[in-house]
Design an enzyme around this catalytic site. Structure first.
Site, mmCIF file in Angstrom:
data_model
loop_
_atom_site.group_PDB
_atom_site.id
_atom_site.type_symbol
_atom_site.label_atom_id
_atom_site.label_comp_id
_atom_site.label_asym_id
_atom_site.label_seq_id
_atom_site.Cartn_x
_atom_site.Cartn_y
_atom_site.Cartn_z
ATOM 1 N N GLU A 1 -6.766 -83.952 -57.400
ATOM 2 C CA GLU A 1 -5.487 -84.652 -57.211
ATOM 3 C C GLU A 1 -5.169 -84.727 -55.723
ATOM 4 O OE1 GLU A 1 -2.734 -85.111 -59.769
ATOM 5 O OE2 GLU A 1 -4.211 -85.016 -61.348
ATOM 6 N N ASP A 2 -5.409 -83.612 -55.013
ATOM 7 C CA ASP A 2 -5.070 -83.514 -53.595
ATOM 8 C C ASP A 2 -6.358 -83.493 -52.779
ATOM 9 O OD1 ASP A 2 -4.118 -82.980 -51.088
ATOM 10 O OD2 ASP A 2 -3.252 -81.026 -51.592
ATOM 11 N N LYS A 3 -6.751 -84.645 -52.226
ATOM 12 C CA LYS A 3 -8.008 -84.755 -51.496
ATOM 13 C C LYS A 3 -7.975 -84.044 -50.147
ATOM 14 C CE LYS A 3 -9.686 -88.970 -53.691
ATOM 15 N NZ LYS A 3 -9.519 -88.519 -54.964
ATOM 16 N N THR A 4 -6.807 -83.634 -49.696
ATOM 17 C CA THR A 4 -6.740 -82.887 -48.432
ATOM 18 C C THR A 4 -7.442 -81.536 -48.562
ATOM 19 O OG1 THR A 4 -4.598 -81.896 -48.966
ATOM 20 C CG2 THR A 4 -4.577 -83.993 -47.724
#
Length: 188
Positions: A6-9
C-alpha cells in the site's frame, strides 16, 4: 512470490537503509550473492539465500543462478529457465524455515563439493522422476535419466530410500499431509 504494498515509500526507505548500512554478506569472488541473517547457535539454519530470477519468460545461464541447496533441475542441467525455478526455491526454502534443516543438504561429496548426481538422486527420491518432456530440454539429462525419465546413474549415486512423506517434520496427521501437498505443488 508476488506481494503488493500500500505504501511504496517502504521500498525507498529500505533501499536508503541498505545504502547507508548494508546487510552483512558472505563474499564469494567479486560477487556477494548470499546474505547472512541471524546467528543463533540453537538453530540449524542461520543463512537464507534469496534468489531472484530475471524478468522475462526464459533465460539461458550456467549453473550459478541458484545456491547449490536451492538449485532446480533446470539449473543443474543448464536448461533455459523461467519463474518455475523461483517457485522451486520457495518450496525448498519453506521446508528449511519450517523444519530448521535444509531439504537438500546431503548433496555434497566427501570433499565438500556439490555433487549433481547425488543432488538429482535425492530429488528423484523425494519427488519422483521428472517428466520426459522436461528431460528432452537438455542434452545433459541422458547422463542420469533414460528417455522415459528413469534414473540410470546408480553407479554415481543411488536413489536413497526416502520420500517427502517419510521425512520427519514438525507436523503430523492431516497437517503433515497438507504441508507435504503444499511443498509438492512447488517442487515439481
Amino acid at each position: 512470490m508476488m506481494l503488493s504494498l500500500e505504501d511504496k515509500t517502504l521500498l525507498y526507505d529500505f533501499a536508503d537503509e541498505e545504502t547507508e548500512h548494508p546487510s552483512p554478506r558472505k563474499k564469494k569472488t567479486n560477487r556477494a550473492p548470499f546474505t547472512k541473517v541471524g546467528n543463533s547457535a540453537d538453530q540449524s539454519i542461520d543463512t537464507v539465500c534469496l534468489c531472484f530470477a530475471k524478468i522475462g519468460k526464459t533465460h539461458k545461464t550456467g549453473p550459478f543462478v541458484q545456491p547449490h541447496i536451492y538449485r532446480a533441475l533446470e539449473v543443474i542441467f543448464e536448461m533455459p529457465w523461467g519463474s518455475a525455478v523461483d517457485i522451486w526455491n520457495v518450496g525448498a526454502l519453506t521446508w528449511d524455515l519450517f523444519e530448521r534443516v535444509y531439504l537438500f543438504e546431503d548433496i555434497f561429496d566427501a570433499n565438500g563439493r556439490h555433487d549433481p548426481f547425488k543432488h538429482l538422486a535425492f530429488m528423484v527420491a523425494l519427488i519422483g522422476p521428472p517428466p520426459p518432456d522436461l528431460l528432452r530440454r537438455s542434452g545433459l539429462t541422458n547422463q542420469c535419466f533414460d528417455p522415459n525419465g528413469s534414473w540410470i546413474t546408480h553407479g554415481e549415486a543411488a536413489v536413497p530410500p526416502v520420500s517427502l512423506e517419510s521425512l520427519k517434520t514438525r507436523f503430523s496427521g492431516t497437517e503433515k499431509a497438507a504441508f507435504i501437498h503444499f511443498l509438492r505443488s512447488m517442487l515439481k
